[in-house]
Design an enzyme around this catalytic site. Structure first.
Site, PDB file in Angstrom:
ATOM      1  N   GLU A   1       0.830  -1.207   0.000  1.00 14.20           N
ATOM      2  CA  GLU A   1       0.000   0.000   0.000  1.00 14.20           C
ATOM      3  C   GLU A   1       0.869   1.264   0.000  1.00 14.20           C
ATOM      4  O   GLU A   1       0.435   2.317  -0.447  1.00 14.20           O
ATOM      5  CB  GLU A   1      -0.922  -0.007   1.241  1.00 14.20           C
ATOM      6  CG  GLU A   1      -2.298   0.540   0.951  1.00 14.20           C
ATOM      7  CD  GLU A   1      -3.284   0.354   2.107  1.00 14.20           C
ATOM      8  OE1 GLU A   1      -2.927   0.576   3.265  1.00 14.20           O
ATOM      9  OE2 GLU A   1      -4.434  -0.011   1.826  1.00 14.20           O
TER      10      GLU A   1
ATOM     11  N   HIS B   1       6.889 -27.193  -0.914  1.00 16.10           N
ATOM     12  CA  HIS B   1       6.152 -28.316  -1.493  1.00 16.10           C
ATOM     13  C   HIS B   1       4.966 -27.838  -2.320  1.00 16.10           C
ATOM     14  O   HIS B   1       4.134 -28.639  -2.739  1.00 16.10           O
ATOM     15  CB  HIS B   1       5.705 -29.266  -0.373  1.00 16.10           C
ATOM     16  CG  HIS B   1       6.864 -29.882   0.335  1.00 16.10           C
ATOM     17  ND1 HIS B   1       7.306 -31.173   0.094  1.00 16.10           N
ATOM     18  CD2 HIS B   1       7.726 -29.363   1.251  1.00 16.10           C
ATOM     19  CE1 HIS B   1       8.374 -31.413   0.843  1.00 16.10           C
ATOM     20  NE2 HIS B   1       8.637 -30.335   1.554  1.00 16.10           N
TER      21      HIS B   1
ATOM     22  N   LYS C   1     -13.783   1.623  -3.389  1.00  7.94           N
ATOM     23  CA  LYS C   1     -14.784   2.077  -2.413  1.00  7.94           C
ATOM     24  C   LYS C   1     -15.844   2.920  -3.107  1.00  7.94           C
ATOM     25  O   LYS C   1     -17.039   2.732  -2.879  1.00  7.94           O
ATOM     26  CB  LYS C   1     -14.108   2.911  -1.317  1.00  7.94           C
ATOM     27  CG  LYS C   1     -13.258   2.124  -0.366  1.00  7.94           C
ATOM     28  CD  LYS C   1     -12.836   3.015   0.783  1.00  7.94           C
ATOM     29  CE  LYS C   1     -11.739   2.388   1.606  1.00  7.94           C
ATOM     30  NZ  LYS C   1     -11.133   3.319   2.537  1.00  7.94           N
TER      31      LYS C   1
END
Ligand code: PA5
Length: 426
Positions: free
Chosen positions: A276, A297, A412
């Protein structure tokens, strides 16, 4: 002090050539006159924090520990990741916390929300709602639901005493709720952004409820300021330079690697901090994280032989908190007696050495190696400061503002318009 090793980065880095740039970056941080300079309150917070507020945090934590089975922490992003990372890193995944800590308000998933609310039906619980703006949808919706449940269970008066809020001192919807209902209130200072707020009540209250020595954590932060808050011989800036060089050399992804499952959330906190802060103007490293040997793995194949897009930053812990010895077995049918009497820390460290050699020497994946002496409250306080300082340095080297997040607003605004929030149009 954290050490930064650069002998596995597969190139020579001319640190001296960064002298002037680093001096400039350092001045921008100290004098707070660069982009986002108003949000540098965290840089000296380990020295300047409000002792009176710390006493109130400790008193609130004691009250919660003595009276409730669960603390519900409502927050998202910087308003929750630091506390979660610290609690798991210090107490482990199966820590014997006196009070169970549940994180809430970080998702809009009805499945998760319902599961938590159902779980709380038969528990006594307090709420720590954390939101600087007080208007973050995920947190606000979760808080409304949790508060409703609490009032239904214990009544409005007792509910108000069980709610602890951490928010801005002067503004925001949560502040208005605190004033109206008299919730105990802690401050997220206006000059500190969410992802840099772990040393404030945002991190400290949940940590103290989990039984972590927050004074030791702050002592670690102060050591961080001493070691990584200086202009020269600063390992945090060296790490900033190394990752900047690797980015310029054509590696767009940095993978933070630990060998501890209890550090998965530290990886999440680190990803938010760097992602961010740095991901702006179509520049910046994509932060990723992995836990070895588990992820060897699953992702190991890609790291070794896939597209050469990433470098690794290995976080080593020099002294393990505990060790477990491999026992003797009479039959040795599993063929493990060659490890008999050896500690798992030794086995883990050999896996780490072998992996570094495989990835660097054979796979040609550059590795930066960071070593922290001990993962305890003090060590973590220091480590988080190291990363925050390195992050500010990396952003200023890339000439972006480390402390805003304009891109986050786009989703938003779209979501609010689609939901029909007053003032937002499609
Ligand atoms: O780091 C940040 O600034 C963000 O991640 C915020 O912490 C997050 O969006 C939550 O914001 P608020 O505390 O206002 O609810």
């Amino acid at each position: 002090m954290i050490t930064v090793k650069n002998d596995h980065v597969l190139r020579t880095v001319d640190f001296a050539s960064y002298k002037d740039k680093i001096a400039k970056v350092h001045a921008l941080i100290e004098e707070r006159n660069g982009p986002g300079g108003d949000y540098l309150g965290w840089a000296h917070y380990p020295e300047t924090y409000d002792r009176e507020e710390l006493s109130r945090i400790l008193a609130a934590a004691k009250e919660i520990r003595e009276n409730y089975e669960v603390l519900l922490v409502c927050g998202i992003g910087g308003s929750y990741l630091g506390a979660r990372a610290a609690i798991e890193a210090i107490n482990g995944l199966y820590g014997k916390n006196k009070v169970e800590i549940i994180f809430f308000g970080q998702t809009l998933s009805p499945t998760y929300v319902k599961q938590v609310l159902d779980y709380l039906e038969n528990k006594t619980f307090a709420i720590n709602v954390i939101s600087k703006s007080g208007t973050t949808t995920e947190t606000a919706v979760a808080f409304r639901l949790a508060r409703d449940l609490l009032i239904r269970k214990v009544g409005a008066e007792k509910a108000a005493k069980a709610i602890f809020a951490t928010t801005d001192k002067e503004k925001g919807a949560l502040l208005q709720l605190c004033k109206k209902y008299g919730y105990e209130r802690f401050v997220l200072p206006s000059d500190i952004g969410g992802r840099y707020s772990v040393y404030t009540a945002v991190g400290l209250l949940p940590m103290a409820v989990a039984g972590i020595d927050v004074e030791a954590f702050l002592r670690g932060a102060k050591k961080g300021l001493e070691f990584y808050g200086k202009a020269e011989n600063n390992p945090a800036y060296e790490y900033g330079i190394l990752r900047h060089e690797l980015y310029k050399a054509g590696y767009p992804v940095e993978m933070l690697v630990t060998y501890e499952p209890s550090l998965v959330q530290l990886g999440e906190w680190w990803k938010q901090l760097f992602g961010e802060s740095e991901g702006k103007d179509h520049t910046g490293l994509l932060p990723d994280s992995a836990t070895f040997t588990t992820d060897l793995h699953s992702l190991g194949q890609f790291i070794q032989e896939g597209s050469p897009v990433l470098f690794e930053t290995i976080l080593e812990i020099a002294k393990p908190a505990v060790d477990v010895i491999v026992p003797h077995d009479e039959d040795d049918l599993d063929g493990l007696n060659y490890l008999e009497g050896k500690g798992l820390d030794y086995v883990n460290s050999k896996a780490r050495e072998g992996t570094i050699a495989a990835h660097v020497d054979t796979g040609k994946v550059p590795n930066i190696i960071l070593t922290l002496d001990k993962m305890d409250a003090e060590g973590l306080g220091e480590l988080m400061y190291f990363f925050m300082r390195a992050c500010a340095c990396a952003c200023y080297l890339n000439e972006v503002n480390p402390f805003n997040q304009p891109g986050v607003e786009v989703y938003k605004k779209n979501m609010f318009a689609l939901l029909g929030k007053p003032g937002y149009t499609k």
